[in-house]
Design a protein around this motif. Sequence first.
Motif, PDB file in Angstrom:
ATOM      1  N   UNK A  45       0.842  -1.116  -0.075  1.00 25.32           N
ATOM      2  CA  UNK A  45      -0.002   0.003  -0.005  1.00 25.32           C
ATOM      3  C   UNK A  45       0.795   1.274  -0.039  1.00 25.32           C
ATOM      4  N   UNK A  46       2.116   1.127   0.654  1.00 20.77           N
ATOM      5  CA  UNK A  46       2.701   2.418   0.567  1.00 20.77           C
ATOM      6  C   UNK A  46       3.394   2.724  -0.741  1.00 20.77           C
ATOM      7  N   UNK A  47       3.692   1.686  -1.483  1.00 21.28           N
ATOM      8  CA  UNK A  47       4.173   1.743  -3.006  1.00 21.28           C
ATOM      9  C   UNK A  47       2.997   2.286  -3.690  1.00 21.28           C
ATOM     10  N   UNK A  48       1.868   1.893  -3.414  1.00 17.61           N
ATOM     11  CA  UNK A  48       0.508   2.663  -4.252  1.00 17.61           C
ATOM     12  C   UNK A  48       0.411   3.893  -3.906  1.00 17.61           C
ATOM     13  N   UNK A  49       0.678   4.444  -2.628  1.00 17.49           N
ATOM     14  CA  UNK A  49       0.375   5.844  -1.970  1.00 17.49           C
ATOM     15  C   UNK A  49       1.622   6.562  -2.815  1.00 17.49           C
ATOM     16  N   UNK A  50       2.921   6.180  -2.787  1.00 16.96           N
ATOM     17  CA  UNK A  50       3.782   6.818  -3.277  1.00 16.96           C
ATOM     18  C   UNK A  50       3.640   7.285  -4.696  1.00 16.96           C
ATOM     19  N   UNK A  51       3.056   6.222  -5.349  1.00 14.29           N
ATOM     20  CA  UNK A  51       3.063   6.463  -6.605  1.00 14.29           C
ATOM     21  C   UNK A  51       1.820   7.737  -7.117  1.00 14.29           C
ATOM     22  N   UNK A  52       1.332   8.123  -6.206  1.00 10.56           N
ATOM     23  CA  UNK A  52       0.300   8.962  -6.430  1.00 10.56           C
ATOM     24  C   UNK A  52      -1.272   8.433  -6.558  1.00 10.56           C
ATOM     25  N   UNK A  53      -2.087   8.901  -6.007  1.00 12.67           N
ATOM     26  CA  UNK A  53      -3.961   8.337  -6.105  1.00 12.67           C
ATOM     27  C   UNK A  53      -4.640   9.541  -6.625  1.00 12.67           C
ATOM     28  N   UNK A  54      -5.830   9.203  -7.106  1.00 11.90           N
ATOM     29  CA  UNK A  54      -6.580  10.175  -7.784  1.00 11.90           C
ATOM     30  C   UNK A  54      -7.235  11.201  -6.493  1.00 11.90           C
ATOM     31  N   UNK A  55      -7.887  12.163  -6.970  1.00 11.17           N
ATOM     32  CA  UNK A  55      -8.608  13.037  -6.149  1.00 11.17           C
ATOM     33  C   UNK A  55      -9.670  12.287  -5.435  1.00 11.17           C
ATOM     34  N   UNK A  56     -10.377  11.385  -6.252  1.00 13.77           N
ATOM     35  CA  UNK A  56     -11.606  10.737  -5.851  1.00 13.77           C
ATOM     36  C   UNK A  56     -11.235   9.674  -4.863  1.00 13.77           C
ATOM     37  N   UNK A  57     -10.001   9.012  -5.098  1.00 14.92           N
ATOM     38  CA  UNK A  57      -9.648   8.186  -4.058  1.00 14.92           C
ATOM     39  C   UNK A  57      -9.433   8.756  -2.777  1.00 14.92           C
ATOM     40  N   UNK A  58      -8.708   9.818  -2.850  1.00 17.28           N
ATOM     41  CA  UNK A  58      -8.265  10.587  -1.587  1.00 17.28           C
ATOM     42  C   UNK A  58      -9.603  11.111  -0.756  1.00 17.28           C
ATOM     43  N   UNK A  59     -10.517  11.486  -1.524  1.00 10.32           N
ATOM     44  CA  UNK A  59     -11.769  11.733  -0.698  1.00 10.32           C
ATOM     45  C   UNK A  59     -12.188  10.523  -0.261  1.00 10.32           C
ATOM     46  N   UNK A  60     -12.472   9.566  -0.947  1.00 11.46           N
ATOM     47  CA  UNK A  60     -12.839   8.144  -0.565  1.00 11.46           C
ATOM     48  C   UNK A  60     -12.368   7.552   0.985  1.00 11.46           C
ATOM     49  N   UNK A  61     -10.943   7.785   0.702  1.00 12.07           N
ATOM     50  CA  UNK A  61     -10.058   7.449   2.033  1.00 12.07           C
ATOM     51  C   UNK A  61     -10.694   8.138   3.128  1.00 12.07           C
ATOM     52  N   UNK A  62     -10.804   9.589   3.137  1.00  9.44           N
ATOM     53  CA  UNK A  62     -11.163  10.426   3.997  1.00  9.44           C
ATOM     54  C   UNK A  62     -12.540  10.066   4.467  1.00  9.44           C
ATOM     55  N   UNK A  63     -13.413   9.737   3.730  1.00  9.77           N
ATOM     56  CA  UNK A  63     -15.016   9.244   4.106  1.00  9.77           C
ATOM     57  C   UNK A  63     -14.747   7.854   4.914  1.00  9.77           C
ATOM     58  N   UNK A  64     -14.060   6.980   4.400  1.00 10.10           N
ATOM     59  CA  UNK A  64     -14.089   5.651   5.059  1.00 10.10           C
ATOM     60  C   UNK A  64     -13.328   5.721   6.472  1.00 10.10           C
ATOM     61  N   UNK A  65     -12.452   6.609   6.619  1.00 10.11           N
ATOM     62  CA  UNK A  65     -11.950   6.869   7.859  1.00 10.11           C
ATOM     63  C   UNK A  65     -12.647   7.525   8.808  1.00 10.11           C
ATOM     64  N   UNK A  66     -13.435   8.485   8.238  1.00  5.54           N
ATOM     65  CA  UNK A  66     -14.519   9.251   9.164  1.00  5.54           C
ATOM     66  C   UNK A  66     -15.650   8.091   9.492  1.00  5.54           C
ATOM     67  N   UNK A  67     -15.991   7.325   8.628  1.00  7.26           N
ATOM     68  CA  UNK A  67     -16.974   6.422   8.852  1.00  7.26           C
ATOM     69  C   UNK A  67     -16.645   5.320   9.990  1.00  7.26           C
ATOM     70  N   UNK A  68     -15.388   4.815   9.804  1.00  9.09           N
ATOM     71  CA  UNK A  68     -14.783   4.042  10.739  1.00  9.09           C
ATOM     72  C   UNK A  68     -14.712   4.568  12.335  1.00  9.09           C
ATOM     73  N   UNK A  69     -14.435   5.955  12.353  1.00  8.42           N
ATOM     74  CA  UNK A  69     -14.500   6.922  13.367  1.00  8.42           C
ATOM     75  C   UNK A  69     -15.603   6.854  14.292  1.00  8.42           C
ATOM     76  N   UNK A  70     -16.768   7.164  13.385  1.00  2.22           N
ATOM     77  CA  UNK A  70     -18.172   7.190  13.778  1.00  2.22           C
ATOM     78  C   UNK A  70     -18.794   5.749  14.418  1.00  2.22           C
ATOM     79  N   UNK A  71     -18.374   4.671  13.646  1.00  7.50           N
ATOM     80  CA  UNK A  71     -18.718   3.560  14.048  1.00  7.50           C
ATOM     81  C   UNK A  71     -18.207   2.937  15.380  1.00  7.50           C
ATOM     82  N   UNK A  72     -16.846   3.374  15.519  1.00  8.53           N
ATOM     83  CA  UNK A  72     -16.211   2.866  16.757  1.00  8.53           C
ATOM     84  C   UNK A  72     -16.073   4.051  17.987  1.00  8.53           C
ATOM     85  N   UNK A  73     -16.853   4.934  17.733  1.00  7.24           N
ATOM     86  CA  UNK A  73     -17.352   6.343  18.663  1.00  7.24           C
ATOM     87  C   UNK A  73     -15.878   6.722  18.947  1.00  7.24           C
TER      88      UNK A  73
END
Length: 294
Positions: A7-35
Amino acid sequence: MTPAELLAEVLAGGISRESAWELTYLLNKMMVADEVDPGDARQVDETLRRLYATLNLALEHLAGQDVARASQLFNGCYLEFLFRHGHSLALQLARRARTLQASRIAPYSDAPYRALLEALCRRRPEVWEGALEAGRGGSRPFARLSEIRQVADCLDRLELQQQLFEQVLPFDLPTPAELDLSGCQIDEADQVGLSTFFLTALANQLLGNDFVPNPVSALELPDLHQLVSRDGKVDPELRQRLVERFETELTGSSAFVDWCLAALEEEFCCLDARAIDGRFLACLLVRLNGTGED
């Protein structure tokens, strides 16, 4: 390249804006689920690490070590799908662990196995690090496919022991509450392991009784020593007979039998038969009453 770097190699190669937003959304969703408290840096960091580990696990399972394929998956799939896929690999192990945790062997499994099951049976299944490397402790999210395989191997061994005790051996394991240790050198159920039951049952059979784990009288220990020992080791002929016998009854069980005999050799066979003190044996259940040793 190690699996954890995919995954570090993938991130180092650059990701799309959509993937970056989705990554942020997924992190927020996990934080809400785990309070998770957004102001608690430690909790946020733990959630981020779990997200990273689970995505890495999914990518490795789907792409091996092909960075181009992993990058294509990361940028072309819903990240929540990848997360669920990685999480499902741990859940498969967790389901097996819960079955073992509910079985009769669970209270008597070795401490490392108990720690492994406890980590897997959490709300978020984790890998107990002692299963990956001797001497380590603690647990963390699964991050590598090799970790899934190592833990699966551990569960294979435990399930084989479960089969041996539930389907092959001619006695039922007592619950800790049912276990009668009165007069024994071991006085707590959590000090008794599966090998203790097996070796005690074997001792009874060698002494002319049924293959059951009834405590052996301390007075019989010298006779038992003569029956199992040769030059400070387990009698090779006895070892071979036992290994062949149980391997015939349950394929793969010889590894457990060998492990039990190794404990017997280390703790009992190496002793002088004339100086055996049942109070200090851990590999057998020994009844001390009436021997002058209690």
